[in-house]
Design a protein around this motif. Structure first.
Motif, mmCIF file in Angstrom:
data_model
loop_
_atom_site.group_PDB
_atom_site.id
_atom_site.type_symbol
_atom_site.label_atom_id
_atom_site.label_comp_id
_atom_site.label_asym_id
_atom_site.label_seq_id
_atom_site.Cartn_x
_atom_site.Cartn_y
_atom_site.Cartn_z
ATOM 1 N N ASN A 166 0.813 -1.217 0.000
ATOM 2 C CA ASN A 166 0.000 0.000 0.000
ATOM 3 C C ASN A 166 0.846 1.266 0.000
ATOM 4 O O ASN A 166 0.307 2.366 0.033
ATOM 5 N N LEU A 167 2.156 1.121 -0.004
ATOM 6 C CA LEU A 167 3.054 2.274 -0.006
ATOM 7 C C LEU A 167 3.514 2.624 -1.418
ATOM 8 O O LEU A 167 4.238 3.595 -1.612
ATOM 9 N N LEU A 168 3.067 1.818 -2.375
ATOM 10 C CA LEU A 168 3.498 1.989 -3.766
ATOM 11 C C LEU A 168 2.366 2.475 -4.651
ATOM 12 O O LEU A 168 1.205 2.114 -4.455
ATOM 13 N N ASP A 169 2.724 3.264 -5.662
ATOM 14 C CA ASP A 169 1.799 3.652 -6.718
ATOM 15 C C ASP A 169 1.704 2.454 -7.670
ATOM 16 O O ASP A 169 2.721 2.053 -8.245
ATOM 17 N N PRO A 170 0.524 1.872 -7.825
ATOM 18 C CA PRO A 170 0.420 0.669 -8.656
ATOM 19 C C PRO A 170 0.771 0.908 -10.121
ATOM 20 O O PRO A 170 1.213 -0.019 -10.811
ATOM 21 N N ALA A 171 0.613 2.117 -10.613
ATOM 22 C CA ALA A 171 0.909 2.399 -12.018
ATOM 23 C C ALA A 171 2.413 2.477 -12.279
ATOM 24 O O ALA A 171 2.899 1.975 -13.281
ATOM 25 N N SER A 172 3.139 3.091 -11.347
ATOM 26 C CA SER A 172 4.578 3.300 -11.565
ATOM 27 C C SER A 172 5.461 2.361 -10.767
ATOM 28 O O SER A 172 6.648 2.253 -11.031
ATOM 29 N N ASN A 173 4.883 1.731 -9.746
ATOM 30 C CA ASN A 173 5.626 0.872 -8.817
ATOM 31 C C ASN A 173 6.657 1.662 -8.002
ATOM 32 O O ASN A 173 7.571 1.093 -7.432
ATOM 33 N N ALA A 174 6.492 2.977 -7.963
ATOM 34 C CA ALA A 174 7.342 3.850 -7.143
ATOM 35 C C ALA A 174 6.621 4.126 -5.823
ATOM 36 O O ALA A 174 5.390 3.979 -5.730
ATOM 37 N N PHE A 175 7.383 4.518 -4.816
ATOM 38 C CA PHE A 175 6.748 4.894 -3.557
ATOM 39 C C PHE A 175 5.814 6.080 -3.779
ATOM 40 O O PHE A 175 6.054 6.925 -4.651
ATOM 41 N N LEU A 176 4.772 6.147 -2.974
ATOM 42 C CA LEU A 176 3.866 7.291 -2.994
ATOM 43 C C LEU A 176 4.630 8.540 -2.558
ATOM 44 O O LEU A 176 5.766 8.450 -2.075
ATOM 45 N N SER A 177 3.999 9.688 -2.668
ATOM 46 C CA SER A 177 4.639 10.930 -2.241
ATOM 47 C C SER A 177 4.877 10.900 -0.732
ATOM 48 O O SER A 177 4.193 10.179 0.008
ATOM 49 N N ALA A 178 5.816 11.697 -0.287
ATOM 50 C CA ALA A 178 6.124 11.764 1.154
ATOM 51 C C ALA A 178 4.886 12.161 1.948
ATOM 52 O O ALA A 178 4.639 11.613 3.033
ATOM 53 N N ASP A 179 4.088 13.084 1.439
ATOM 54 C CA ASP A 179 2.872 13.495 2.144
ATOM 55 C C ASP A 179 1.885 12.339 2.271
ATOM 56 O O ASP A 179 1.284 12.140 3.337
ATOM 57 N N ASP A 180 1.702 11.576 1.197
ATOM 58 C CA ASP A 180 0.781 10.432 1.244
ATOM 59 C C ASP A 180 1.296 9.347 2.189
ATOM 60 O O ASP A 180 0.517 8.739 2.936
ATOM 61 N N LEU A 181 2.599 9.101 2.153
ATOM 62 C CA LEU A 181 3.183 8.093 3.042
ATOM 63 C C LEU A 181 3.040 8.514 4.501
ATOM 64 O O LEU A 181 2.635 7.713 5.350
ATOM 65 N N ARG A 182 3.342 9.774 4.789
ATOM 66 C CA ARG A 182 3.195 10.272 6.158
ATOM 67 C C ARG A 182 1.756 10.119 6.627
ATOM 68 O O ARG A 182 1.492 9.688 7.750
ATOM 69 N N ALA A 183 0.808 10.443 5.770
ATOM 70 C CA ALA A 183 -0.613 10.330 6.129
ATOM 71 C C ALA A 183 -0.983 8.891 6.470
ATOM 72 O O ALA A 183 -1.738 8.644 7.429
ATOM 73 N N LYS A 184 -0.469 7.929 5.712
ATOM 74 C CA LYS A 184 -0.763 6.520 5.999
ATOM 75 C C LYS A 184 -0.254 6.126 7.388
ATOM 76 O O LYS A 184 -0.950 5.451 8.147
ATOM 77 N N PHE A 185 0.965 6.528 7.713
ATOM 78 C CA PHE A 185 1.525 6.169 9.015
ATOM 79 C C PHE A 185 0.904 6.980 10.151
ATOM 80 O O PHE A 185 0.708 6.455 11.244
#
Length: 94
Positions: free
Chosen positions: A19-38
């Motif tokens: 859930n930390l990855l963008d499924p289209a690019s397989n790159a990590f989500l943005s720092a803001d999105d990752l922080r929000a998840k945690f």
């Protein structure tokens, strides 16, 4: 995957590495999105021990938390494959 006993380590919350990855690019989500998840599970305000089946996927969570500036992150390298072998250690189901 089943590791011998069903469930998760008692008291733990789930932020799956997938859930930390963008499924289209397989790159990590943005720092803001990752922080929000945690932040949504309270992980930014307390000691964190990441775990998974064997400690591999959990390394992504540990890396991201560290990169976000978390100062108290550990990785349980044997993870559930070790935890479930000791029936005295608590598990939660559901």
């Amino acid at each position: 995957m089943q590791y011998g006993r069903p469930g998760r380590i008692a008291g733990s919350v789930n932020v799956a590495a997938t859930n930390l990855l963008d499924p289209a690019s397989n790159a990590f989500l943005s720092a803001d999105d990752l922080r929000a998840k945690f932040e949504s599970v309270g992980a930014m305000d307390r000691k964190v021990i990441t775990y998974c089946g064997g400690g591999i996927a959990a390394s992504a969570d540990a890396l991201i938390l560290t990169m976000l500036g978390h100062k108290d992150v550990k990785l349980y390298d044997a993870s559930l494959s070790e935890w479930v072998k000791d029936p005295s250690l608590p598990m939660e189901v559901g």
